[in-house]
Motif scaffolding. Structure first.
Motif, PDB file in Angstrom:
ATOM      1  N   ALA A  10      73.772  99.946  89.121  1.00  0.00           N
ATOM      2  CA  ALA A  10      73.010  98.717  89.349  1.00  0.00           C
ATOM      3  C   ALA A  10      71.981  98.508  88.246  1.00  0.00           C
ATOM      4  O   ALA A  10      71.782  97.377  87.765  1.00  0.00           O
ATOM      5  CB  ALA A  10      72.325  98.775  90.713  1.00  0.00           C
ATOM      6  N   GLN A  11      71.360  99.605  87.839  1.00  0.00           N
ATOM      7  CA  GLN A  11      70.366  99.516  86.769  1.00  0.00           C
ATOM      8  C   GLN A  11      71.030  99.115  85.451  1.00  0.00           C
ATOM      9  O   GLN A  11      70.498  98.285  84.711  1.00  0.00           O
ATOM     10  CB  GLN A  11      69.672 100.868  86.623  1.00  0.00           C
ATOM     11  N   ALA A  12      72.211  99.678  85.183  1.00  0.00           N
ATOM     12  CA  ALA A  12      72.917  99.363  83.941  1.00  0.00           C
ATOM     13  C   ALA A  12      73.376  97.907  83.942  1.00  0.00           C
ATOM     14  O   ALA A  12      73.341  97.245  82.905  1.00  0.00           O
ATOM     15  CB  ALA A  12      74.109 100.298  83.757  1.00  0.00           C
ATOM     16  N   ARG A  13      73.802  97.397  85.082  1.00  0.00           N
ATOM     17  CA  ARG A  13      74.212  95.983  85.174  1.00  0.00           C
ATOM     18  C   ARG A  13      73.009  95.071  84.924  1.00  0.00           C
ATOM     19  O   ARG A  13      73.130  94.045  84.245  1.00  0.00           O
ATOM     20  CB  ARG A  13      74.809  95.684  86.544  1.00  0.00           C
ATOM     21  N   GLY A  14      71.900  95.442  85.500  1.00  0.00           N
ATOM     22  CA  GLY A  14      70.699  94.600  85.342  1.00  0.00           C
ATOM     23  C   GLY A  14      70.165  94.638  83.926  1.00  0.00           C
ATOM     24  O   GLY A  14      69.610  93.652  83.435  1.00  0.00           O
ATOM     25  N   ALA A  15      70.332  95.758  83.255  1.00  0.00           N
ATOM     26  CA  ALA A  15      69.805  95.901  81.898  1.00  0.00           C
ATOM     27  C   ALA A  15      70.743  95.286  80.862  1.00  0.00           C
ATOM     28  O   ALA A  15      70.353  95.088  79.720  1.00  0.00           O
ATOM     29  CB  ALA A  15      69.572  97.371  81.575  1.00  0.00           C
ATOM     30  N   GLY A  16      71.975  95.022  81.274  1.00  0.00           N
ATOM     31  CA  GLY A  16      72.924  94.421  80.335  1.00  0.00           C
ATOM     32  C   GLY A  16      73.376  95.403  79.257  1.00  0.00           C
ATOM     33  O   GLY A  16      73.531  95.025  78.116  1.00  0.00           O
ATOM     34  N   GLY A  17      73.580  96.639  79.649  1.00  0.00           N
ATOM     35  CA  GLY A  17      74.002  97.671  78.708  1.00  0.00           C
ATOM     36  C   GLY A  17      75.453  97.494  78.299  1.00  0.00           C
ATOM     37  O   GLY A  17      76.137  96.562  78.720  1.00  0.00           O
ATOM     38  N   LEU A  49      78.969 101.233  81.451  1.00  0.00           N
ATOM     39  CA  LEU A  49      79.085 100.777  82.850  1.00  0.00           C
ATOM     40  C   LEU A  49      80.403 101.258  83.459  1.00  0.00           C
ATOM     41  O   LEU A  49      80.424 101.727  84.601  1.00  0.00           O
ATOM     42  CB  LEU A  49      78.999  99.247  82.899  1.00  0.00           C
ATOM     43  N   GLN A  50      81.496 101.193  82.683  1.00  0.00           N
ATOM     44  CA  GLN A  50      82.788 101.670  83.184  1.00  0.00           C
ATOM     45  C   GLN A  50      82.760 103.179  83.450  1.00  0.00           C
ATOM     46  O   GLN A  50      83.320 103.658  84.427  1.00  0.00           O
ATOM     47  CB  GLN A  50      83.900 101.321  82.193  1.00  0.00           C
ATOM     48  N   ASN A  51      82.108 103.917  82.577  1.00  0.00           N
ATOM     49  CA  ASN A  51      81.968 105.357  82.786  1.00  0.00           C
ATOM     50  C   ASN A  51      81.217 105.648  84.093  1.00  0.00           C
ATOM     51  O   ASN A  51      81.617 106.532  84.868  1.00  0.00           O
ATOM     52  CB  ASN A  51      81.207 106.016  81.632  1.00  0.00           C
TER      53      ASN A  51
END
Length: 155
Positions: free
Chosen positions: A55-62, A67-69
């Motif tokens: 969720a944090q990675a989605r919000g940060a736009g990484g 994200l797949q990992n």
């Protein structure tokens, strides 16, 4: 007075030993079930932390690869949790079987123990009756002797 002897003492001792073994088996099964539950709980905590990172990675736009990992790791954790739940169920079933075995061992030992107590009560009653009889005979003998001494030579 003779000591009490229970004819089934060996059987009682074997039942007591069986009960102890069942208690040890039950304790072991409970420990294993608790360990399995702890392991499942730890896996769930790791999965929840992974979901939070997703969720944090989605919000940060990484990066998409990152994200797949993270999603792959979370999916793997779900599989491990399912396996841990299977282990928990098996451990709970073993606890149930061990508890049944322990209850049966207690019941069997208790039945022989009650028989011993009943027989010991009968033995005590018999011993008390023997003792009373002996005391009565002693009293009668003394009384007869005293009566014989009190009776004069001319009676």
């Amino acid at each position: 007075m003779a000591a009490f002897r229970f004819g089934l003492q060996k059987v009682l001792e074997l039942r007591e030993e069986s009960e102890k073994k069942s208690a040890v088996g039950l304790a072991q099964a409970r420990r294993e079930a608790a360990d399995a539950e702890r392991a499942r709980h730890d896996l769930e905590a790791v999965r929840d932390a992974g979901r939070a990172r997703v969720a944090q990675a989605r919000g940060a736009g990484g990066p998409v690869g990152h994200l797949q990992n993270l999603l792959y790791v979370v999916d793997q954790m779900d599989g491990k949790i399912a396996a841990a739940e299977t282990v928990c169920r098996a451990a709970d079933e073993e606890v149930s079987r061990s508890m049944d075995s322990f209850r049966e061992a207690v019941r069997q030992r208790s039945a022989i123990g009650q028989l011993k107590e009943r027989r010991m009560g009968q033995w005590r009653t018999e011993e008390a009756q023997k003792e009373r009889k002996e005391m009565d005979e002693v009293a009668l003998t003394r009384h007869a002797r005293v009566d014989g001494m009190n009776a004069g030579p001319g009676d």
